[in-house]
Write a protein that holds these residues in place. Structure first.
Motif, PDB file in Angstrom:
ATOM      1  N   UNK A   1       0.820  -1.208   0.000  1.00 48.87           N
ATOM      2  CA  UNK A   1       0.000   0.000   0.000  1.00 48.87           C
ATOM      3  C   UNK A   1       0.854   1.259   0.000  1.00 48.87           C
ATOM      4  N   UNK A   2       2.176   1.086  -0.107  1.00 51.89           N
ATOM      5  CA  UNK A   2       3.139   2.189  -0.132  1.00 51.89           C
ATOM      6  C   UNK A   2       3.093   2.984   1.173  1.00 51.89           C
ATOM      7  N   UNK A   3       3.057   2.232   2.270  1.00 53.99           N
ATOM      8  CA  UNK A   3       3.165   2.772   3.625  1.00 53.99           C
ATOM      9  C   UNK A   3       4.421   2.174   4.241  1.00 53.99           C
ATOM     10  N   UNK A   4       5.234   3.012   4.868  1.00 55.08           N
ATOM     11  CA  UNK A   4       6.533   2.561   5.377  1.00 55.08           C
ATOM     12  C   UNK A   4       6.775   3.133   6.767  1.00 55.08           C
TER      13      UNK A   4
ATOM     14  N   UNK B   1      10.464   4.067  13.692  1.00 56.11           N
ATOM     15  CA  UNK B   1       9.267   4.522  14.401  1.00 56.11           C
ATOM     16  C   UNK B   1       8.493   5.618  13.714  1.00 56.11           C
ATOM     17  N   UNK B   2       9.010   6.154  12.607  1.00 56.09           N
ATOM     18  CA  UNK B   2       8.339   7.238  11.890  1.00 56.09           C
ATOM     19  C   UNK B   2       7.583   6.663  10.698  1.00 56.09           C
ATOM     20  N   UNK B   3       6.385   7.185  10.460  1.00 49.11           N
ATOM     21  CA  UNK B   3       5.520   6.661   9.407  1.00 49.11           C
ATOM     22  C   UNK B   3       5.585   7.544   8.163  1.00 49.11           C
ATOM     23  N   UNK B   4       5.679   6.891   7.015  1.00 50.63           N
ATOM     24  CA  UNK B   4       5.731   7.565   5.722  1.00 50.63           C
ATOM     25  C   UNK B   4       4.650   6.976   4.817  1.00 50.63           C
ATOM     26  N   UNK B   5       4.092   7.804   3.939  1.00 58.78           N
ATOM     27  CA  UNK B   5       3.069   7.340   2.998  1.00 58.78           C
ATOM     28  C   UNK B   5       3.278   8.011   1.653  1.00 58.78           C
TER      29      UNK B   5
ATOM     30  N   UNK C   1       3.920  15.681   7.065  1.00 60.72           N
ATOM     31  CA  UNK C   1       4.074  16.586   5.929  1.00 60.72           C
ATOM     32  C   UNK C   1       3.319  16.070   4.705  1.00 60.72           C
ATOM     33  N   UNK C   2       2.473  15.078   4.932  1.00 62.58           N
ATOM     34  CA  UNK C   2       1.702  14.484   3.843  1.00 62.58           C
ATOM     35  C   UNK C   2       0.622  15.468   3.398  1.00 62.58           C
TER      36      UNK C   2
ATOM     37  N   UNK D   1      -7.271   7.473   0.209  1.00 58.60           N
ATOM     38  CA  UNK D   1      -5.948   7.493  -0.422  1.00 58.60           C
ATOM     39  C   UNK D   1      -5.724   6.373  -1.426  1.00 58.60           C
ATOM     40  N   UNK D   2      -6.686   5.472  -1.567  1.00 57.84           N
ATOM     41  CA  UNK D   2      -6.475   4.263  -2.356  1.00 57.84           C
ATOM     42  C   UNK D   2      -6.862   4.448  -3.819  1.00 57.84           C
TER      43      UNK D   2
END
Length: 459
Positions: free
Chosen positions: A136-139, A143-147, A158-159, A444-445
């Motif tokens: 789903x392109x989530x990383x 401990x920090x989340x990126x999308x 910052x998304x 977001x999908x």
């Protein structure tokens, strides 16, 4: 039974039971397991004995909910009963399924409140948390989340969408810090370096101290995904509670596949194109806005809801009637209607929403609920009066209201339509709803042509 024998095969019966904090996200887990050959059913209401018997062969059982938009008080009233009903299936892992963008705040959709309730329901030694989901392109890294959005991966605070979410804006990408505002429970982290260096079991042992801590597991790629799944599965003990995204399902599948515990996945039958679909959107995401614009340019009849009209009790029914009538006319000429309440975060209806709610004498939470009710009433009447057999619902916060109004008992996956948004088949007691094909899509999908994909199917 020895530890080696214990892990040499999957146990009989259900492997995981989960409560989804919204309807669109609930189909994520079902998709991940079904595509891997793990039979899964998602109930849209607490199942009766008859429905449980009908799906007794399932290895994963889900229950779709609406807690993502609810208060901690609501959770304390409703989640213990839901957790108890799911725990009764006997699966070794009970999951509270959260969005892979961690939508939550101390007052709305509190993941911390859900964890406190879930840990109390399951007497485990720890509570793993897997949020990253590369498919789903989530990383999650350190401990920090990126999308991802488009071709760019953003830190979540910052998304372009999540930092401006109208209900739960993300102002902190460090999930330990974000979660600390929602629960006093200790949260630890096993980072990607430790996982890749084989230190996961050692770090987990050090983290355990009798207080059932939350232990977050970094996931950035297929290697860390499988390692996270292995750590959870091999340390499940007599039972675990986990607040995780569908990343947990993908992680378990990755480990089971790597360990040779899964047969070859089944080939899903293709779904054919239909003449038209009915679609409805309550999403404020720019991704969904682009999909609405694409649909408008490619033959869909896009119908904007007058939000101010549905917020007023005097004009609510008239506006729903107008939308249903327009949808009926569109379908009579073979065109797919797409009803939407907003087109992206900069939509005038979104920016003026607080003022519209105030003029209607509604609190913001009541106003959001009213829009969901209007979308639900519109879709229900379209389905009842047109005979449409395939529908699409976009928006996590509104999906529960819309899908919940359709008297559907359960969903199973019909086809792999788009990552995180499969085409599902409805199971219901009424002929109108039974067999209805439903695509539930988070904001977001999907790619710009998502609604066209629903129309054309996978054949």
């Amino acid at each position: 039974m020895s530890a080696t024998a214990k892990h040499s095969a999957l146990p009989e019966g259900p492997l995981l039971a989960y409560y989804g904090d919204d309807f669109t996200g609930s189909t994520d887990v079902m998709e991940a397991f079904t595509l891997a050959g793990v039979p899964t059913v998602l109930f849209l209401q607490t199942p009766t004995v008859e429905w449980i018997a009908r799906f007794s062969h399932m290895r994963c059982i889900g229950l779709a909910g609406t807690s993502r938009g609810r208060s901690p008080a609501w959770m304390r009233e409703h989640l213990p009963t839901a957790f108890a009903s799911l725990k009764a299936f006997g699966a070794p892992i009970l999951q509270y399924k959260v969005c892979s963008t961690f939508d939550s705040s101390p007052d709305v959709g509190s993941i911390g409140a859900a964890i406190d309730l879930g840990v109390a329901a399951v007497d485990g030694t720890w509570s793993p948390m897997v949020i990253g989901a590369p498919r789903l392109r989530r990383y999650q890294a350190f401990g920090h989340l990126f999308a991802a959005m488009g071709d760019v991966v953003h830190r979540l605070d910052r998304h372009p969408t999540m930092s401006r979410h109208p209900v739960t804006p993300m102002d902190e990408a460090d999930l330990r810090q974000h979660l600390a505002h929602q629960t006093s429970r200790r949260a630890d982290l096993i980072d990607l370096v430790a996982l890749k260096n084989g230190l996961g079991p050692e770090r987990l042992k050090a983290a355990l101290a009798g207080d059932q801590p939350v232990v977050m597991l970094d996931v950035i790629d297929e290697q860390t995904l499988a390692l996270a799944g292995q750590l959870v599965w091999e340390n499940r003990g007599d039972g675990l509670f986990s607040a995780s995204s569908s990343g947990l399902a993908y992680a378990l599948v990755a480990h089971w596949r790597q360990a040779g515990l899964l047969d070859a996945p089944p080939t899903l039958l293709p779904t054919q194109a239909v003449t038209c679909i009915a679609a409805i959107s309550g999403s404020c995401s720019p991704v969904t806005a682009a999909q609405i614009a694409w649909a408008a340019d490619h033959g869909f009849d896009t119908l904007r809801m007058d939000v101010g009209a549905v917020l007023s009790s005097d004009t609510f029914d008239c506006e729903v009637h107008r939308l249903v009538s327009a949808a009926q006319i569109a379908m009579e000429r073979g065109t797919s209607p797409l009803v939407y309440s907003a087109s992206g975060p900069n939509d005038p209806a979104v920016r003026a929403f607080a003022d519209l709610a105030q003029r209607a004498g509604l609190a913001l939470s009541q106003a959001h609920e009213r829009v969901g009710q209007a979308l639900a009433a519109t879709m229900r009447r379209i389905v009842d009066t047109t005979g449409v057999r395939r529908i699409a619902i976009a928006g996590g916060d509104s999906s529960g209201a819309v899908a919940g109004a359709l008297d559907i008992a359960a969903l199973t996956v019909a086809s792999d339509l788009a990552p995180g948004a499969p085409l599902c088949r409805a199971h219901a007691n009424t002929a109108t709803m039974n067999g209805l094909e439903v695509a539930l899509k988070g904001g977001q999908m999907g790619k710009p042509d998502f609604f066209e994909r629903v129309l054309q199917g996978t054949g």
